[in-house]
Design a protein around this motif. Structure first.
Motif, PDB file in Angstrom:
ATOM      1  N   ALA A 170      44.000  27.924  36.687  1.00 48.68           N
ATOM      2  CA  ALA A 170      43.246  29.351  37.317  1.00 48.68           C
ATOM      3  C   ALA A 170      43.393  28.261  38.699  1.00 48.68           C
ATOM      4  N   TRP A 171      42.721  27.687  38.741  1.00 46.88           N
ATOM      5  CA  TRP A 171      41.731  27.021  40.307  1.00 46.88           C
ATOM      6  C   TRP A 171      43.111  26.278  40.688  1.00 46.88           C
ATOM      7  N   SER A 208      43.869  36.873  32.646  1.00 41.08           N
ATOM      8  CA  SER A 208      43.982  36.057  31.467  1.00 41.08           C
ATOM      9  C   SER A 208      42.154  36.179  29.998  1.00 41.08           C
ATOM     10  N   GLN A 228      46.357  26.627  40.225  1.00 41.64           N
ATOM     11  CA  GLN A 228      47.282  27.437  40.232  1.00 41.64           C
ATOM     12  C   GLN A 228      46.883  28.470  41.923  1.00 41.64           C
ATOM     13  N   SER A 267      41.056  27.105  31.278  1.00 41.24           N
ATOM     14  CA  SER A 267      41.965  28.313  31.744  1.00 41.24           C
ATOM     15  C   SER A 267      41.465  28.235  33.031  1.00 41.24           C
ATOM     16  N   LEU A 307      43.277  34.959  39.142  1.00 43.15           N
ATOM     17  CA  LEU A 307      44.110  34.211  38.880  1.00 43.15           C
ATOM     18  C   LEU A 307      43.220  34.068  36.919  1.00 43.15           C
ATOM     19  N   PHE A 308      41.732  33.893  36.623  1.00 44.31           N
ATOM     20  CA  PHE A 308      41.994  33.441  35.547  1.00 44.31           C
ATOM     21  C   PHE A 308      41.244  35.000  35.447  1.00 44.31           C
ATOM     22  N   TRP A 319      41.144  32.233  43.402  1.00 48.70           N
ATOM     23  CA  TRP A 319      41.359  31.946  41.748  1.00 48.70           C
ATOM     24  C   TRP A 319      40.883  32.222  40.529  1.00 48.70           C
ATOM     25  N   TRP A 320      39.553  32.867  40.819  1.00 48.74           N
ATOM     26  CA  TRP A 320      39.064  33.890  39.875  1.00 48.74           C
ATOM     27  C   TRP A 320      39.496  35.103  39.476  1.00 48.74           C
TER      28      TRP A 320
END
Length: 506
Positions: A410-411, A377, A413, A406, A373-374, A370-371
């Motif tokens: 992400a978490w 952004s 997603q 955000s 994806l975070f 997840w991080w």
């Protein structure tokens, strides 16, 4: 023209009015240079009269070219394909087998419908231009040519059984999906097509007014609006309410424009299947009719945005191995612009017989990604906060409030990322706020690539990229990201063995 009768041996011409539509198409390309020559060429002195007559001379040349194209363009329908001849000094002859025609597009603008004609495009795999573009044919002649290509192409690809031939004979075959007006209105509500009109309006303003004049007009408008608000003594609460009302009015007008464009483009949408070809017909003023064999479908994309979920709808798109521009509206890309989840799943199940859709069990990706994806952004958020702080001071730090949201997005997603691989199908899913599913038959995969960035090598992860024919820049990629390296290499070896042992079907 009957599909069962022998094709006429003689060459056939375009419609007698075809030269007019060719002329209009050429005028659209040369109208700006002609207008510049007409208005900017007016001057006193020698050569002034010629500058005034030059645009008229240019139009006469375009008319001559259009008429000449009508007299030199011929096509002949044979047993196995279509032969097209064109040109006077430089003659071209093109042979197009029926089995190689992937898409048949019949386009009717409002002017076409007034004259009772249509434009026909025959497209094969690859290339930036269609194999043949017949501008224009009579409507009955165009539809008969489409039926003939559909019938001969299906017969060449594979001989149908008696039951299938009986079910495909006549008409448009089986109706798979039809959108009533209420569904088209929902399509306008979930789309942002109104932004096209807004962007076109801003472009027209920039063309009509000089930059300085447009800037002065905008400053005068905001100054008058601020002065009017100050005279009313609304206070900060009143100003905020007025701003929210203005934003709401803008969004309402935007959705209204989106609904109007959706009604114009998708009115009477109908997806049918006959003679092993899918046919889509749509449009209110300009009618478009495209057809493609189901075996030419390379990949599928199922999407469900937040507004889709509110309305309990989805959209289903496909990639086909046909030529032409990626943004060409005449390409068949949408099987279901909007439909229920059950209708989309039923379409996939019917066009991919013997496959399990939706899959019962998804292979999840590690939640700890997840991080990643975070982190994609967060830098942009920090950069925006720095720019706003430079202009507005500490108030710009309010943008950093977006970071917790955000991270939470992400978490969520990461919890939905997953993939499925069986003997016939590879599928990938993702998204949380807006969900999506991307899948393709294993026999349609053309390339396989294992990619590792420096961060992947440090973390022991890898991404698997797959490619199919017809996937353009606007199509979402078919990829599995952030896999553990051992799992990614095992999956790559498995897919490589499957691709090596099978024949590519496209």
């Amino acid at each position: 023209m009957s599909v069962d009768a022998a094709p006429p041996p003689a060459d056939q011409r375009l419609h007698p009015w075809s030269w007019l539509f060719v002329l209009l198409q050429q005028l659209r390309q040369f109208i700006v240079p002609l207008l510049v020559l007409l208005f900017a060429g007016r001057r006193q002195g020698p050569g002034g009269d010629f500058a005034e007559w030059a645009p008229l001379l240019g139009v006469v040349v375009l008319v001559a070219v259009a008429v000449l194209q009508y007299f030199t363009y011929r096509y002949r329908i044979g047993q196995d394909g279509i032969s097209v001849r064109s040109g006077l000094l430089q003659r071209n002859q093109r042979e197009i087998p029926f089995a190689r025609i992937h898409n048949v597009a019949v386009h009717q603008s409002l002017l076409h419908r007034i004259f009772g004609v249509a434009e026909v495009r025959l497209e094969a795999a690859g290339g930036s231009k269609p194999e043949a573009q017949m501008r224009v044919l009579g409507l009955e002649q165009a539809l008969a040519l489409e039926r003939l290509v559909r019938h001969r192409g299906a017969a060449t690809a594979a001989a149908p059984t008696d039951g299938q031939a009986a079910s495909d004979a006549g008409g448009d075959g089986q109706i798979l999906l039809a959108l009533p007006t209420a569904e088209v209105v929902r399509l306008g509500l979930v789309s942002n097509r109104g932004m096209i009109v807004v962007a076109a309006g801003f472009g027209l303003l920039f063309q009509a007014f000089p930059d300085r004049a447009l800037g002065n007009l905008a400053q005068r408008f905001f100054r008058d609006a601020a002065g009017y608000a100050g005279d009313l003594h609304l206070g900060w609460l009143g100003v905020a309410s007025a701003a929210m009302a203005a934003i709401g009015l803008f969004l309402f007008v935007l959705r209204l424009l989106s609904v109007a464009l959706a009604l114009s483009q998708y009115h009477g949408f109908r997806l049918s299947q006959a003679q092993r070809r899918l046919t889509v017909e749509r449009g209110l003023f300009a009618r478009m009719r495209s057809s493609v064999p189901p075996r030419r479908i390379q990949a599928w994309f199922l999407q469900e945005t937040l507004v889709h979920r509110w309305l309990r709808r989805r959209s289903l798109r496909i990639d086909t191995a046909t030529g032409g521009r990626e943004d060409d509206p005449r390409k068949l890309r949408e099987l279901a612009p909007i439909a229920t989840a059950q209708a989309c799943d039923a379409l996939v199940a019917q066009l991919l017989p013997g496959m399990q859709w939706p899959p019962q069990q998804w292979q999840p990706l590690p939640r700890r990604c997840w991080w990643r994806l975070f982190a994609g952004s967060a830098p942009w958020n920090l950069l925006l906060a720095a720019v706003l702080c430079w202009h507005f001071g500490p108030w710009g730090l309010l943008v950093l409030l977006w970071l917790p949201w955000s991270a939470y997005a992400a978490w969520r997603q990461a919890g939905r990322l997953g993939y499925v691989l069986d003997a016939r199908l590879l599928a990938v899913r993702g998204g949380w706020w807006s969900r999506w599913w991307r899948f393709a038959e294993v026999d349609k995969l053309q390339a396989l690539r294992l990619q590792r960035s420096p961060l992947d090598r440090w973390l022991g992860t890898a991404s698997l990229w797959l490619d199919t024919a017809g996937a353009g820049a606007m199509s979402p990629p078919l990829r599995i990201r952030y896999l553990p390296e051992a799992e990614a290499r095992a999956l790559q070896a498995r897919l490589a063995g499957m691709l090596a042992a099978r024949r590519l079907r496209w």
